[in-house]
Design a protein around this motif. Structure first.
Motif, PDB file in Angstrom:
ATOM      1  N   UNK A 195       0.830  -1.208   0.000  1.00 13.85           N
ATOM      2  CA  UNK A 195       0.000   0.000   0.000  1.00 13.85           C
ATOM      3  C   UNK A 195       0.862   1.254   0.000  1.00 13.85           C
ATOM      4  N   UNK A 196       1.952   1.231   0.743  1.00 20.79           N
ATOM      5  CA  UNK A 196       2.808   2.410   0.852  1.00 20.79           C
ATOM      6  C   UNK A 196       3.742   2.565  -0.346  1.00 20.79           C
ATOM      7  N   UNK A 197       4.219   1.449  -0.864  1.00 27.47           N
ATOM      8  CA  UNK A 197       5.282   1.513  -1.875  1.00 27.47           C
ATOM      9  C   UNK A 197       4.781   1.512  -3.307  1.00 27.47           C
ATOM     10  N   UNK A 198       3.478   1.428  -3.512  1.00 29.36           N
ATOM     11  CA  UNK A 198       2.919   1.542  -4.853  1.00 29.36           C
ATOM     12  C   UNK A 198       2.213   2.892  -4.955  1.00 29.36           C
ATOM     13  N   UNK A 199       2.948   3.924  -5.286  1.00 30.81           N
ATOM     14  CA  UNK A 199       2.396   5.277  -5.249  1.00 30.81           C
ATOM     15  C   UNK A 199       1.365   5.514  -6.335  1.00 30.81           C
ATOM     16  N   UNK A 200       0.484   6.470  -6.084  1.00 30.54           N
ATOM     17  CA  UNK A 200      -0.491   6.867  -7.083  1.00 30.54           C
ATOM     18  C   UNK A 200       0.200   7.452  -8.306  1.00 30.54           C
ATOM     19  N   UNK A 201       1.256   8.218  -8.053  1.00 32.67           N
ATOM     20  CA  UNK A 201       1.966   8.902  -9.128  1.00 32.67           C
ATOM     21  C   UNK A 201       3.359   8.299  -9.251  1.00 32.67           C
ATOM     22  N   UNK A 202       3.705   7.878 -10.457  1.00 36.01           N
ATOM     23  CA  UNK A 202       5.021   7.295 -10.696  1.00 36.01           C
ATOM     24  C   UNK A 202       5.800   8.141 -11.693  1.00 36.01           C
ATOM     25  N   UNK A 203       7.104   7.985 -11.656  1.00 35.32           N
ATOM     26  CA  UNK A 203       7.954   8.675 -12.624  1.00 35.32           C
ATOM     27  C   UNK A 203       8.195   7.752 -13.811  1.00 35.32           C
ATOM     28  N   UNK A 204       8.000   8.259 -15.012  1.00 35.83           N
ATOM     29  CA  UNK A 204       8.308   7.477 -16.200  1.00 35.83           C
ATOM     30  C   UNK A 204       9.723   7.810 -16.653  1.00 35.83           C
ATOM     31  N   UNK A 205      10.471   6.761 -16.973  1.00 39.59           N
ATOM     32  CA  UNK A 205      11.835   6.900 -17.476  1.00 39.59           C
ATOM     33  C   UNK A 205      11.961   6.025 -18.723  1.00 39.59           C
ATOM     34  N   UNK A 206      13.073   6.129 -19.412  1.00 37.33           N
ATOM     35  CA  UNK A 206      13.264   5.266 -20.573  1.00 37.33           C
ATOM     36  C   UNK A 206      13.460   3.811 -20.142  1.00 37.33           C
ATOM     37  N   UNK A 207      13.844   3.603 -18.871  1.00 41.27           N
ATOM     38  CA  UNK A 207      14.048   2.250 -18.373  1.00 41.27           C
ATOM     39  C   UNK A 207      12.723   1.547 -18.071  1.00 41.27           C
ATOM     40  N   UNK A 208      11.716   2.277 -17.585  1.00 40.76           N
ATOM     41  CA  UNK A 208      10.461   1.609 -17.217  1.00 40.76           C
ATOM     42  C   UNK A 208       9.312   1.904 -18.172  1.00 40.76           C
ATOM     43  N   UNK A 209       9.577   2.657 -19.253  1.00 40.17           N
ATOM     44  CA  UNK A 209       8.501   3.075 -20.161  1.00 40.17           C
ATOM     45  C   UNK A 209       7.819   1.879 -20.818  1.00 40.17           C
ATOM     46  N   UNK A 210       8.591   0.871 -21.227  1.00 43.96           N
ATOM     47  CA  UNK A 210       7.993  -0.306 -21.873  1.00 43.96           C
ATOM     48  C   UNK A 210       7.009  -0.979 -20.929  1.00 43.96           C
ATOM     49  N   UNK A 211       7.415  -1.124 -19.688  1.00 45.77           N
ATOM     50  CA  UNK A 211       6.558  -1.758 -18.686  1.00 45.77           C
ATOM     51  C   UNK A 211       5.277  -0.954 -18.461  1.00 45.77           C
ATOM     52  N   UNK A 212       5.407   0.371 -18.365  1.00 49.49           N
ATOM     53  CA  UNK A 212       4.240   1.209 -18.115  1.00 49.49           C
ATOM     54  C   UNK A 212       3.282   1.213 -19.301  1.00 49.49           C
ATOM     55  N   UNK A 213       3.812   1.255 -20.515  1.00 49.86           N
ATOM     56  CA  UNK A 213       2.934   1.238 -21.684  1.00 49.86           C
ATOM     57  C   UNK A 213       2.198  -0.092 -21.800  1.00 49.86           C
ATOM     58  N   UNK A 214       2.845  -1.168 -21.348  1.00 52.39           N
ATOM     59  CA  UNK A 214       2.225  -2.486 -21.452  1.00 52.39           C
ATOM     60  C   UNK A 214       1.021  -2.626 -20.529  1.00 52.39           C
ATOM     61  N   UNK A 215       0.921  -1.754 -19.527  1.00 51.22           N
ATOM     62  CA  UNK A 215      -0.258  -1.773 -18.656  1.00 51.22           C
ATOM     63  C   UNK A 215      -1.508  -1.340 -19.409  1.00 51.22           C
ATOM     64  N   UNK A 216      -1.328  -0.596 -20.513  1.00 51.48           N
ATOM     65  CA  UNK A 216      -2.440  -0.303 -21.398  1.00 51.48           C
ATOM     66  C   UNK A 216      -3.317   0.869 -21.018  1.00 51.48           C
ATOM     67  N   UNK A 217      -3.036   1.555 -19.924  1.00 56.40           N
ATOM     68  CA  UNK A 217      -3.860   2.694 -19.503  1.00 56.40           C
ATOM     69  C   UNK A 217      -3.307   3.988 -20.084  1.00 56.40           C
ATOM     70  N   UNK A 218      -4.183   4.923 -20.488  1.00 58.20           N
ATOM     71  CA  UNK A 218      -3.698   6.235 -20.942  1.00 58.20           C
ATOM     72  C   UNK A 218      -2.872   6.914 -19.860  1.00 58.20           C
ATOM     73  N   UNK A 219      -1.965   7.775 -20.279  1.00 58.34           N
ATOM     74  CA  UNK A 219      -1.102   8.504 -19.345  1.00 58.34           C
ATOM     75  C   UNK A 219      -1.633   9.919 -19.115  1.00 58.34           C
ATOM     76  N   UNK A 220      -1.677  10.334 -17.866  1.00 61.04           N
ATOM     77  CA  UNK A 220      -1.809  11.750 -17.527  1.00 61.04           C
ATOM     78  C   UNK A 220      -0.457  12.152 -16.962  1.00 61.04           C
ATOM     79  N   UNK A 221       0.262  13.001 -17.693  1.00 56.56           N
ATOM     80  CA  UNK A 221       1.674  13.240 -17.392  1.00 56.56           C
ATOM     81  C   UNK A 221       1.927  14.691 -17.009  1.00 56.56           C
ATOM     82  N   UNK A 222       2.642  14.865 -15.927  1.00 60.52           N
ATOM     83  CA  UNK A 222       3.204  16.170 -15.590  1.00 60.52           C
ATOM     84  C   UNK A 222       4.625  16.217 -16.132  1.00 60.52           C
TER      85      UNK A 222
END
Length: 421
Positions: free
Chosen positions: A234-261
């Protein structure tokens, strides 16, 4: 002469046995559960013989298996492979959606993240070594806690003894969730001022670069593994995550649209403000949207497609994996309901529609009423902006194309079983 011939035959037989026993272990429904219960770390390549990328990986995977077996001899590690055509049930069980997919199981638990690194024997070995090393960093002085990285999240343990059931629970969960949080611990005299005698303390420390919140202590029972794991997740899975080139593939594979700051690298204020906005107004959308932050310098290319540059930071945008949409004014994100309406306009198709045709008719009528109000005072009546593109004018171009879809699993690296995007 006879004994020399027998010796040569034995050596030949042994060499063939070694050859047969080399490479990754073939896993199937008859041995998978036994293997997962016997070994602490099992590294698995899920493949299909008809997939050309699987065939390209196959000899490298076996080479990596031999290297890992040699370098990590005596450790509870096994490298395996599963033919998902022959073992379709295992493909379903381990949620395989593309070939080849490399996953690992630690202490009987499937890791949340798959291996996405370089496909080489040395890279495989380096990864296994990293995953199997002690997940808990020990600190010798309390002052060391003042030097922790601001960008990272931490679970901090203050223990009387290392040889305790409480610390064993701490270490076990650290092995499973070390990718989400960093785990550090102190023992004995080092931390005796931080906890009552006979009572160990564990606390969560949020990223100081992303939150203004203080450390929060775990109030449950440290002997209860499930209770502690639930709290850490609960604590370590934050609502807001940072996207990097290292984790971008993983995040896109989740299939949800991005709201990005998008923000400047040293701008922590807008990150904290964005985190508070999501917690305050957008919690209900967690299952529909990935809330992300992005370094606007590293991700300058998407900004360019939005017609923006680093001088315009911070700004908020949506990437739907088809198009990108810019939130008009960053300052309006501070107005309650504005960002939520932006998301609703995405769901309804309004963002795409209005990009082509201008404001919807109802909004246009309300604007016209406002424009035609008779000014009975001494002010100069506001003229209509004839440069605004109205609904009936139409547009010949689409919204900016999605840029983050290009970071999804590549067709040059995987065979996708179905189009998730």
């Amino acid at each position: 002469m006879l004994w020399r011939g027998l010796l040569a035959c034995c050596l030949l037989l042994l060499s063939r046995l070694d050859l047969c026993n080399s490479g990754a272990v073939q896993l199937d429904s008859s041995n998978i559960d036994e293997v997962l219960s016997k070994y602490e770390f099992v590294f698995i390549n899920f493949y299909a013989d008809w997939c050309r990328f699987s065939n390209m990986l196959a000899p490298i995977w076996d080479e990596g298996a031999d290297l890992i077996t040699k370098e990590m001899a005596g450790q509870s590690v096994l490298v395996g492979k599963i033919d998902c055509d022959a073992q379709s049930g295992l493909g379903t069980r381990f949620h395989i959606t593309k070939y080849p997919t490399v996953k690992y199981v630690m202490n009987g638990q499937l890791a949340k993240k798959e291996y996405r690194g370089q496909r080489s024997a040395q890279a495989f070995l380096d990864f296994v070594k990293e995953q199997t090393k002690n997940p808990v960093q020990e600190f010798e002085e309390l002052q060391d806690l003042m030097k922790l990285e601001d960008k990272a999240q931490y679970i901090i343990g203050y223990f009387e003894r290392k040889e305790s059931v409480q610390y064993e629970t701490f270490r076990k969960i650290a092995s499973k969730l070390k990718d989400e949080c960093k785990f550090v611990a102190g023992f004995g005299e080092t931390v005796e001022k931080m906890h009552p005698p006979g009572h160990d303390i564990v606390a969560y420390r949020p990223s100081k670069a992303r939150s203004n919140e203080d450390d929060e202590a775990f109030t449950g029972n440290l002997i209860n593994v499930q209770e502690f794991e639930t709290w850490v997740q609960e604590k370590c899975n934050p609502l807001v995550r940072e996207i990097t080139f290292e984790n971008a593939e993983e995040l896109t594979e989740e299939g949800l649209p991005f709201l990005i700051l998008f923000h400047q690298p040293d701008d922590t204020d807008s990150i904290k403000e964005y985190n508070e906005l999501v917690k305050r107004e957008l919690l209900s959308e967690r299952g529909n949207i990935n809330f992300l932050t992005a370094d606007g310098i590293k991700f300058a290319h998407p900004l360019h497609h939005l017609g923006k540059s680093k001088e315009d930071l911070p700004l908020i945008a949506i990437d739907s994996f088809r198009h990108m949409y810019l939130f008009p004014k960053y300052q309006d994100s501070r107005t309650p309901g504005k960002v939520m309406q932006f998301l609703k306009d995405l769901y309804s198709g309004k963002l795409h529609r209005e990009f082509h045709y201008g404001p919807d008719q109802e909004e246009e009528k309300s604007d016209d009423v406002a424009d035609n109000v008779v000014d009975t005072g001494n002010h100069i009546p506001r003229e209509k902006d004839h440069n605004v593109v109205r609904r009936n004018a139409g547009r010949s171009t689409d919204p900016p194309e999605s840029q983050f879809k290009h970071l999804r699993p590549s067709d040059n690296r995987y065979t996708l079983l179905h189009d998730e995007f």
